[in-house]
Design a protein around this motif. Structure first.
Motif, PDB file in Angstrom:
ATOM      1  N   ASN A  62     -34.813  26.523  33.336  1.00 17.54           N
ATOM      2  CA  ASN A  62     -35.173  25.364  32.536  1.00 17.54           C
ATOM      3  C   ASN A  62     -35.677  25.818  31.175  1.00 17.54           C
ATOM      4  O   ASN A  62     -36.031  26.977  30.985  1.00 17.54           O
ATOM      5  CB  ASN A  62     -36.276  24.553  33.239  1.00 17.54           C
ATOM      6  N   GLY A  63     -35.704  24.868  30.263  1.00 18.15           N
ATOM      7  CA  GLY A  63     -36.247  25.177  28.950  1.00 18.15           C
ATOM      8  C   GLY A  63     -35.280  25.921  28.061  1.00 18.15           C
ATOM      9  O   GLY A  63     -34.072  25.934  28.259  1.00 18.15           O
ATOM     10  N   LYS A  64     -35.838  26.618  27.071  1.00 15.84           N
ATOM     11  CA  LYS A  64     -35.049  27.339  26.078  1.00 15.84           C
ATOM     12  C   LYS A  64     -34.795  28.764  26.537  1.00 15.84           C
ATOM     13  O   LYS A  64     -35.444  29.270  27.436  1.00 15.84           O
ATOM     14  CB  LYS A  64     -35.803  27.348  24.753  1.00 15.84           C
ATOM     15  N   TYR A  65     -33.835  29.402  25.872  1.00 17.45           N
ATOM     16  CA  TYR A  65     -33.618  30.828  26.131  1.00 17.45           C
ATOM     17  C   TYR A  65     -33.337  31.536  24.812  1.00 17.45           C
ATOM     18  O   TYR A  65     -32.979  30.924  23.814  1.00 17.45           O
ATOM     19  CB  TYR A  65     -32.466  31.058  27.116  1.00 17.45           C
ATOM     20  N   ILE A  66     -33.542  32.855  24.833  1.00 11.87           N
ATOM     21  CA  ILE A  66     -33.182  33.692  23.698  1.00 11.87           C
ATOM     22  C   ILE A  66     -32.331  34.847  24.208  1.00 11.87           C
ATOM     23  O   ILE A  66     -32.438  35.255  25.365  1.00 11.87           O
ATOM     24  CB  ILE A  66     -34.432  34.243  22.963  1.00 11.87           C
ATOM     25  N   GLU A  67     -31.469  35.344  23.336  1.00 12.72           N
ATOM     26  CA  GLU A  67     -30.685  36.521  23.696  1.00 12.72           C
ATOM     27  C   GLU A  67     -31.605  37.743  23.665  1.00 12.72           C
ATOM     28  O   GLU A  67     -32.444  37.890  22.781  1.00 12.72           O
ATOM     29  CB  GLU A  67     -29.535  36.724  22.700  1.00 12.72           C
ATOM     30  N   PHE A  68     -31.449  38.604  24.665  1.00 10.12           N
ATOM     31  CA  PHE A  68     -32.261  39.819  24.713  1.00 10.12           C
ATOM     32  C   PHE A  68     -31.368  40.957  25.187  1.00 10.12           C
ATOM     33  O   PHE A  68     -30.973  41.026  26.357  1.00 10.12           O
ATOM     34  CB  PHE A  68     -33.459  39.631  25.648  1.00 10.12           C
ATOM     35  N   ASN A  69     -31.023  41.847  24.266  1.00  6.29           N
ATOM     36  CA  ASN A  69     -30.027  42.880  24.542  1.00  6.29           C
ATOM     37  C   ASN A  69     -30.665  44.245  24.749  1.00  6.29           C
ATOM     38  O   ASN A  69     -31.699  44.555  24.166  1.00  6.29           O
ATOM     39  CB  ASN A  69     -29.031  42.967  23.371  1.00  6.29           C
ATOM     40  N   GLY A  70     -30.006  45.064  25.574  1.00  7.08           N
ATOM     41  CA  GLY A  70     -30.423  46.447  25.737  1.00  7.08           C
ATOM     42  C   GLY A  70     -31.088  46.775  27.058  1.00  7.08           C
ATOM     43  O   GLY A  70     -31.681  47.846  27.201  1.00  7.08           O
ATOM     44  N   ILE A  71     -30.991  45.875  28.045  1.00  2.00           N
ATOM     45  CA  ILE A  71     -31.615  46.110  29.343  1.00  2.00           C
ATOM     46  C   ILE A  71     -30.551  46.146  30.438  1.00  2.00           C
ATOM     47  O   ILE A  71     -29.690  45.263  30.518  1.00  2.00           O
ATOM     48  CB  ILE A  71     -32.640  45.012  29.682  1.00  2.00           C
ATOM     49  N   THR A  72     -30.591  47.182  31.265  1.00  2.00           N
ATOM     50  CA  THR A  72     -29.767  47.255  32.472  1.00  2.00           C
ATOM     51  C   THR A  72     -30.695  47.518  33.650  1.00  2.00           C
ATOM     52  O   THR A  72     -31.547  48.411  33.589  1.00  2.00           O
ATOM     53  CB  THR A  72     -28.727  48.384  32.385  1.00  2.00           C
ATOM     54  N   ILE A  73     -30.562  46.719  34.710  1.00  2.00           N
ATOM     55  CA  ILE A  73     -31.372  46.885  35.910  1.00  2.00           C
ATOM     56  C   ILE A  73     -30.433  47.140  37.091  1.00  2.00           C
ATOM     57  O   ILE A  73     -29.569  46.317  37.386  1.00  2.00           O
ATOM     58  CB  ILE A  73     -32.250  45.650  36.183  1.00  2.00           C
ATOM     59  N   ILE A  74     -30.604  48.279  37.735  1.00  2.00           N
ATOM     60  CA  ILE A  74     -29.785  48.633  38.899  1.00  2.00           C
ATOM     61  C   ILE A  74     -30.700  48.576  40.118  1.00  2.00           C
ATOM     62  O   ILE A  74     -31.547  49.454  40.327  1.00  2.00           O
ATOM     63  CB  ILE A  74     -29.172  50.032  38.733  1.00  2.00           C
ATOM     64  N   LYS A  75     -30.544  47.529  40.913  1.00  2.00           N
ATOM     65  CA  LYS A  75     -31.419  47.330  42.057  1.00  2.00           C
ATOM     66  C   LYS A  75     -31.080  48.301  43.188  1.00  2.00           C
ATOM     67  O   LYS A  75     -29.945  48.756  43.322  1.00  2.00           O
ATOM     68  CB  LYS A  75     -31.299  45.894  42.561  1.00  2.00           C
ATOM     69  N   ASP A  76     -32.100  48.591  44.002  1.00  2.00           N
ATOM     70  CA  ASP A  76     -31.934  49.435  45.196  1.00  2.00           C
ATOM     71  C   ASP A  76     -31.237  50.748  44.856  1.00  2.00           C
ATOM     72  O   ASP A  76     -30.350  51.200  45.587  1.00  2.00           O
ATOM     73  CB  ASP A  76     -31.142  48.675  46.272  1.00  2.00           C
ATOM     74  N   PHE A  77     -31.662  51.366  43.775  1.00  2.00           N
ATOM     75  CA  PHE A  77     -31.053  52.634  43.369  1.00  2.00           C
ATOM     76  C   PHE A  77     -31.338  53.727  44.385  1.00  2.00           C
ATOM     77  O   PHE A  77     -30.531  54.634  44.591  1.00  2.00           O
ATOM     78  CB  PHE A  77     -31.568  53.042  41.985  1.00  2.00           C
ATOM     79  N   VAL A  78     -32.512  53.650  45.012  1.00  2.00           N
ATOM     80  CA  VAL A  78     -32.822  54.535  46.131  1.00  2.00           C
ATOM     81  C   VAL A  78     -33.225  53.673  47.318  1.00  2.00           C
ATOM     82  O   VAL A  78     -33.688  52.536  47.159  1.00  2.00           O
ATOM     83  CB  VAL A  78     -33.948  55.538  45.787  1.00  2.00           C
ATOM     84  N   SER A  79     -33.068  54.217  48.509  1.00  2.00           N
ATOM     85  CA  SER A  79     -33.423  53.501  49.734  1.00  2.00           C
ATOM     86  C   SER A  79     -34.910  53.685  50.036  1.00  2.00           C
ATOM     87  O   SER A  79     -35.595  54.514  49.420  1.00  2.00           O
ATOM     88  CB  SER A  79     -32.592  54.020  50.897  1.00  2.00           C
ATOM     89  N   LEU A  80     -35.418  52.932  50.998  1.00  2.00           N
ATOM     90  CA  LEU A  80     -36.812  53.085  51.408  1.00  2.00           C
ATOM     91  C   LEU A  80     -37.116  54.498  51.921  1.00  2.00           C
ATOM     92  O   LEU A  80     -38.127  55.094  51.523  1.00  2.00           O
ATOM     93  CB  LEU A  80     -37.165  52.039  52.469  1.00  2.00           C
ATOM     94  N   PRO A  81     -36.268  55.079  52.792  1.00  2.00           N
ATOM     95  CA  PRO A  81     -36.541  56.460  53.215  1.00  2.00           C
ATOM     96  C   PRO A  81     -36.499  57.450  52.050  1.00  2.00           C
ATOM     97  O   PRO A  81     -37.310  58.389  51.997  1.00  2.00           O
ATOM     98  CB  PRO A  81     -35.419  56.744  54.229  1.00  2.00           C
ATOM     99  N   GLU A  82     -35.566  57.240  51.107  1.00  2.00           N
ATOM    100  CA  GLU A  82     -35.507  58.123  49.940  1.00  2.00           C
ATOM    101  C   GLU A  82     -36.765  57.982  49.088  1.00  2.00           C
ATOM    102  O   GLU A  82     -37.313  58.982  48.604  1.00  2.00           O
ATOM    103  CB  GLU A  82     -34.267  57.808  49.108  1.00  2.00           C
TER     104      GLU A  82
END
Length: 276
Positions: A62-82
């Motif tokens: 909801n609401g307004k948004y702005i462009e925000f460049n330069g972020i990459t998020i890679i989820k679960d890059f390591v496991s819980l045991p790792e």
């Protein structure tokens, strides 16, 4: 004898030392900011985004948004045991008190950023735990050519009021991509817009850092926005492993390539010990 419970100096303070004399511990005046929250799926920052619904894309924005460049998020890059194995290896090494309630472990060349001098004498390479992490980073698209030469472990805990003030990472030595592996707890990385403008309120963007995720900061987020982690973003112990690459000046074709190549060769031995 000086109080050695923390590593704070100057105007910085943590919960252990915030009652120091005001001329030392006084905080800088804050700038009024309008808060936006980044969505890793649509890659925009929204004015209405409830993080309590999770670190992912909400069912509706909801609401307004702005462009925000330069972020990459890679989820679960390591496991819980790792993650458990990595933290076990990290905690075997000595921690050193740092600014604003943090503790740190450094693996990298000794640098005088003000004088732009680099010494390799105490640098023995990245630690063994990164020998399997770095190739995994190179397997993902934004990091295929990423060759880290510096690694830093930072520990944040709410009991010490751990935080880090808004800042830019150095541009003379470190290259465009800043890479962080976020361990043990979710948190938010805050970005503060620094361009002069006529607005009375400046935008601040909160970027979610899910536990066990890899966060890549580059482009506008790296060069146009300062970043920070405030106290209220730390709810339980957090350990961040941050990797940095060399700038163009130290890479092939640059005027300091030979020195950069030597530093990279040391980094790739993966025999590093904590630099005192």
């Amino acid at each position: 004898m000086a109080d050695k419970r923390c590593g704070c100096t100057g105007i910085r303070c943590c919960l252990l030392c915030e009652n120091r004399p005001k001329e030392i511990a006084a905080a800088k005046p804050s700038i009024q900011e309008e808060i936006w929250t980044y969505c890793a799926i649509c890659r925009k920052a929204w004015s209405e985004f409830d993080p309590e619904q999770g670190m992912d894309h909400c069912s509706s924005h909801n609401g307004k948004y702005i462009e925000f460049n330069g972020i990459t998020i890679i989820k679960d890059f390591v496991s819980l045991p790792e993650e458990c194995c990595i933290i076990t290896e990290i905690d075997k090494m000595p921690w050193k008190s740092s600014q604003s309630g943090r503790r740190k472990q450094d693996f990298g060349p000794k640098v005088n950023f003000k004088k732009q001098k680099l010494k390799t004498g105490t640098f023995s390479g990245l630690p063994p735990l990164s020998e399997s992490i770095v190739p995994r980073m190179n397997a993902v698209e934004p990091l295929k050519s990423f060759h880290p030469v510096e690694q830093c472990h930072l520990e944040y805990v709410p009991e010490r009021g751990s935080a880090i003030d808004p800042h830019f990472d150095d541009r003379w030595l470190w290259g465009e991509r800043l890479v962080t592996l976020n361990l043990l707890s979710d948190s938010f990385l805050h970005f503060h817009y620094t361009q002069e403008n006529d607005e009375a309120i400046r935008p601040k963007v909160r970027v979610p850092m899910p536990r066990r995720s890899l966060i890549v900061v580059s482009g506008d987020a790296r060069y146009r926005w300062m970043h920070s982690i405030p106290r209220n973003a730390i709810t339980s112990r957090r350990v961040a492993i941050t990797y940095r690459e060399l700038s163009e000046e130290f890479r092939e074709g640059g005027k300091r390539y030979e020195l950069g190549d030597m530093v990279l060769g040391i980094a790739r031995t993966y025999q590093g010990q904590v630099v005192e």
